[in-house]
Design a protein around this motif. Structure first.
Motif, PDB file in Angstrom:
ATOM      1  N   PHE A   1       0.713  -1.220  -0.106  1.00 15.77           N
ATOM      2  CA  PHE A   1       0.050  -0.095  -0.005  1.00 15.77           C
ATOM      3  C   PHE A   1       1.081   1.093   0.043  1.00 15.77           C
ATOM      4  N   ALA A   2       1.924   1.375   0.799  1.00 13.50           N
ATOM      5  CA  ALA A   2       2.778   2.531   0.955  1.00 13.50           C
ATOM      6  C   ALA A   2       3.618   2.547  -0.196  1.00 13.50           C
ATOM      7  N   ASP A   3       3.816   1.650  -0.889  1.00 15.33           N
ATOM      8  CA  ASP A   3       4.714   1.591  -2.037  1.00 15.33           C
ATOM      9  C   ASP A   3       3.954   2.182  -3.366  1.00 15.33           C
ATOM     10  N   LEU A   4       2.895   2.267  -3.192  1.00 19.34           N
ATOM     11  CA  LEU A   4       2.170   3.078  -4.592  1.00 19.34           C
ATOM     12  C   LEU A   4       2.651   4.325  -4.503  1.00 19.34           C
ATOM     13  N   GLN A   5       2.579   4.877  -5.923  1.00 17.92           N
ATOM     14  CA  GLN A   5       3.147   6.094  -6.276  1.00 17.92           C
ATOM     15  C   GLN A   5       2.311   7.181  -5.433  1.00 17.92           C
ATOM     16  N   PRO A   6       3.118   8.179  -4.604  1.00 16.67           N
ATOM     17  CA  PRO A   6       2.316   9.000  -3.909  1.00 16.67           C
ATOM     18  C   PRO A   6       2.100  10.399  -5.012  1.00 16.67           C
TER      19      PRO A   6
ATOM     20  N   LEU B   1      -0.091   3.441  15.581  1.00 18.27           N
ATOM     21  CA  LEU B   1       0.075   3.571  14.120  1.00 18.27           C
ATOM     22  C   LEU B   1      -0.245   5.010  13.415  1.00 18.27           C
ATOM     23  N   ILE B   2      -1.001   5.667  14.086  1.00 17.33           N
ATOM     24  CA  ILE B   2      -1.410   7.033  13.613  1.00 17.33           C
ATOM     25  C   ILE B   2      -0.654   8.111  13.805  1.00 17.33           C
ATOM     26  N   THR B   3       0.407   8.029  12.810  1.00 16.11           N
ATOM     27  CA  THR B   3       1.477   8.819  12.865  1.00 16.11           C
ATOM     28  C   THR B   3       1.198   9.849  11.502  1.00 16.11           C
ATOM     29  N   VAL B   4       1.919  10.936  11.489  1.00 14.73           N
ATOM     30  CA  VAL B   4       1.931  11.774  10.441  1.00 14.73           C
ATOM     31  C   VAL B   4       2.489  11.148   9.290  1.00 14.73           C
ATOM     32  N   GLN B   5       3.341  10.326   9.243  1.00 18.66           N
ATOM     33  CA  GLN B   5       4.209   9.569   8.061  1.00 18.66           C
ATOM     34  C   GLN B   5       3.035   8.619   7.539  1.00 18.66           C
ATOM     35  N   ASN B   6       2.212   7.941   8.354  1.00 18.72           N
ATOM     36  CA  ASN B   6       1.245   6.771   7.950  1.00 18.72           C
ATOM     37  C   ASN B   6       0.060   7.325   7.269  1.00 18.72           C
ATOM     38  N   VAL B   7      -0.458   8.558   7.811  1.00 21.34           N
ATOM     39  CA  VAL B   7      -1.821   9.131   7.435  1.00 21.34           C
ATOM     40  C   VAL B   7      -1.402   9.818   6.081  1.00 21.34           C
ATOM     41  N   ARG B   8      -0.227  10.618   5.969  1.00 22.87           N
ATOM     42  CA  ARG B   8       0.231  11.106   4.813  1.00 22.87           C
ATOM     43  C   ARG B   8       0.193  10.127   3.740  1.00 22.87           C
ATOM     44  N   ILE B   9       0.764   9.098   4.136  1.00 23.91           N
ATOM     45  CA  ILE B   9       1.002   7.932   3.260  1.00 23.91           C
ATOM     46  C   ILE B   9      -0.726   7.556   2.448  1.00 23.91           C
ATOM     47  N   ALA B  10      -1.326   7.256   3.389  1.00 26.07           N
ATOM     48  CA  ALA B  10      -2.700   7.060   2.967  1.00 26.07           C
ATOM     49  C   ALA B  10      -3.386   7.973   2.244  1.00 26.07           C
ATOM     50  N   LEU B  11      -3.085   9.196   2.659  1.00 22.20           N
ATOM     51  CA  LEU B  11      -3.909  10.278   1.727  1.00 22.20           C
ATOM     52  C   LEU B  11      -3.198  10.452   0.402  1.00 22.20           C
TER      53      LEU B  11
ATOM     54  N   SER C   1     -24.045   6.246 -14.381  1.00 21.81           N
ATOM     55  CA  SER C   1     -23.792   5.461 -13.039  1.00 21.81           C
ATOM     56  C   SER C   1     -23.508   6.499 -12.106  1.00 21.81           C
ATOM     57  N   GLU C   2     -23.827   6.435 -10.672  1.00 17.73           N
ATOM     58  CA  GLU C   2     -23.526   7.158  -9.620  1.00 17.73           C
ATOM     59  C   GLU C   2     -22.128   6.447  -9.216  1.00 17.73           C
ATOM     60  N   GLY C   3     -21.282   7.396  -8.804  1.00 21.46           N
ATOM     61  CA  GLY C   3     -19.962   7.304  -8.143  1.00 21.46           C
ATOM     62  C   GLY C   3     -20.384   7.001  -6.441  1.00 21.46           C
ATOM     63  N   LEU C   4     -20.186   5.946  -6.051  1.00 18.00           N
ATOM     64  CA  LEU C   4     -20.484   5.528  -4.527  1.00 18.00           C
ATOM     65  C   LEU C   4     -19.420   5.777  -3.683  1.00 18.00           C
ATOM     66  N   GLY C   5     -18.146   5.649  -4.200  1.00 19.36           N
ATOM     67  CA  GLY C   5     -16.989   5.891  -3.146  1.00 19.36           C
ATOM     68  C   GLY C   5     -15.762   5.667  -3.774  1.00 19.36           C
ATOM     69  N   PHE C   6     -14.841   4.971  -3.166  1.00 18.17           N
ATOM     70  CA  PHE C   6     -13.775   4.773  -3.814  1.00 18.17           C
ATOM     71  C   PHE C   6     -12.909   3.742  -2.961  1.00 18.17           C
ATOM     72  N   ALA C   7     -11.965   2.930  -3.321  1.00 21.44           N
ATOM     73  CA  ALA C   7     -11.174   1.899  -2.889  1.00 21.44           C
ATOM     74  C   ALA C   7      -9.963   1.892  -3.549  1.00 21.44           C
ATOM     75  N   VAL C   8      -8.754   1.324  -2.537  1.00 20.82           N
ATOM     76  CA  VAL C   8      -7.585   1.134  -2.943  1.00 20.82           C
ATOM     77  C   VAL C   8      -7.175  -0.193  -2.880  1.00 20.82           C
ATOM     78  N   TYR C   9      -6.770  -0.812  -4.263  1.00 19.71           N
ATOM     79  CA  TYR C   9      -6.312  -2.340  -4.243  1.00 19.71           C
ATOM     80  C   TYR C   9      -4.841  -2.188  -4.599  1.00 19.71           C
ATOM     81  N   PRO C  10      -4.008  -2.486  -3.670  1.00 17.66           N
ATOM     82  CA  PRO C  10      -2.461  -2.183  -4.195  1.00 17.66           C
ATOM     83  C   PRO C  10      -2.073  -3.173  -5.229  1.00 17.66           C
ATOM     84  N   VAL C  11      -2.250  -4.366  -5.037  1.00 21.17           N
ATOM     85  CA  VAL C  11      -1.889  -5.395  -5.874  1.00 21.17           C
ATOM     86  C   VAL C  11      -2.021  -4.966  -7.424  1.00 21.17           C
ATOM     87  N   PRO C  12      -3.151  -4.806  -7.803  1.00 17.83           N
ATOM     88  CA  PRO C  12      -3.660  -4.404  -9.245  1.00 17.83           C
ATOM     89  C   PRO C  12      -3.432  -3.305  -9.774  1.00 17.83           C
TER      90      PRO C  12
END
Length: 335
Positions: free
Chosen positions: A214-219, A276-286, A305-316
């Motif tokens: 998850f963290a290795d995805l392009q920021p 685990l709620i650190t500045v680094q971790n939260v910035r990564i997720a955002l 179609s309505e956009g209902l939300g979003f999801a992150v799937y790191p592997v694909p």
């Protein structure tokens, strides 16, 4: 086929190109309509507030605004979770756990309530441009503030708007998954045979993602915040609410250590969510949301179609998102 193991070899490999960066490539010729990857659940996700009472939190079923199919409403008002029935609820609870329900209740308690007829528009000046230095300084100021218990107490009074709360729920789900990884080894799903055509089939590589993937995805934080400067305040507000409401007993003492290494350090023992709620971790997720997330859309997907939300799937994440097909929260990629 690997005859010694009795399993099909992986149809995919990640390679790096100077033109396209990291991406998946087929390891051997594949027939059309071959399902090359199935991912059962996202690493982090959110359903937007405006659709929360119309979408099943487990299978993401949506019926154009109708709600009568959502018969399980145990956590609807408090945690923002509605389900088709007890089966969807129990499936969600087995995967996410009762702790996730309580955490979502805590975040929902920070959502700003708007009283009809009494809401006042708050005009806040939004900077025209934001520099890298300003972004980093804003987060440094947050780091300094969290060292003071009185400031943490003040942060508990912050109320988030709907956009911020929905984004906070996404961050929280990712951190809950990260916490779970420290308590149990990664679970690798069995290779499955997936065929959308009777004459075509392929092995499906379906590993549950890890925080590292998850963290290795392009920021994309800098690009996104420069484009929408108001996001900087949104992001820091989200952090302040999460940190203040989930702070562990002695967390302010641990914060005196290098924040960049805190996650590695606490995972060596038995961390709690507040660790685990650190500045680094939260910035990564955002930062990985823009550019990597998949939209959760009303099915079948059309221009209306309505956009209902979003999801992150790191592997694909290296796939072209147009190759994806949703079946509930199951994400498949078709060659």
């Amino acid at each position: 086929m690997d005859h010694s193991s009795g399993k099909l070899s992986s149809p995919l490999a990640i390679s790096v190109s100077s033109l396209t960066g990291r991406s998946y490539h087929a390891t051997h010729p594949l027939p059309a309509d071959t399902c090359v990857l199935d991912i059962a659940t996202p690493y982090a996700y959110t359903i937007y507030k405006q659709f929360r009472n119309e979408v099943c939190a487990e299978c993401w079923r949506y019926e154009g605004g109708r709600r009568n199919f959502l018969t399980c409403r145990d956590y609807g008002e408090t945690a923002g979770l509605l389900f088709c029935d007890g089966n969807c609820r129990d499936t969600w609870l087995r995967r996410e756990g009762e702790m996730a329900v309580q955490c979502l209740k805590t975040v929902e308690a920070a959502r700003r309530r708007v009283v009809k007829g009494k809401a006042k528009a708050i005009d806040k000046p939004i900077p025209e441009t934001v520099t890298d230095e300003q972004i980093n300084q804003a987060w440094e100021d947050v780091k300094v503030g969290q060292m003071n218990p009185k400031v943490l107490k003040q942060w508990k009074n912050i109320q988030l708007d709907d956009f911020e709360t929905d984004l906070a729920r996404y961050v929280l789900m990712g951190l809950i998954h990260f916490l779970r990884e420290s308590d149990a080894p990664s679970v690798v799903m069995e290779d499955k045979l997936c065929s959308h055509d009777s004459d075509s089939s392929s092995s499906v590589v379906s590993e549950e993602a890890t925080w590292q993937e998850f963290a290795d995805l392009q920021p994309n934080e800098l690009h996104q915040v420069k484009k929408f400067p108001e996001l900087l305040e949104n992001h820091t507000n989200i952090y302040k609410v999460l940190k203040s409401r989930f702070a562990s007993t002695n967390s302010h003492e641990r914060m005196a250590n290098n924040d960049a290494h805190e996650a590695d350090r606490v995972c060596g023992g038995s961390p709690v969510l507040g660790d685990l709620i650190t500045v680094q971790n939260v910035r990564i997720a955002l930062a990985v949301d823009p550019g990597n997330s998949f939209g959760i859309w009303e099915m079948p997907v059309t221009d209306e179609s309505e956009g209902l939300g979003f999801a992150v799937y790191p592997v694909p994440s290296f796939f072209n998102h147009r190759q994806s097909r949703f079946s509930g929260s199951l994400l498949s990629f078709i060659y």
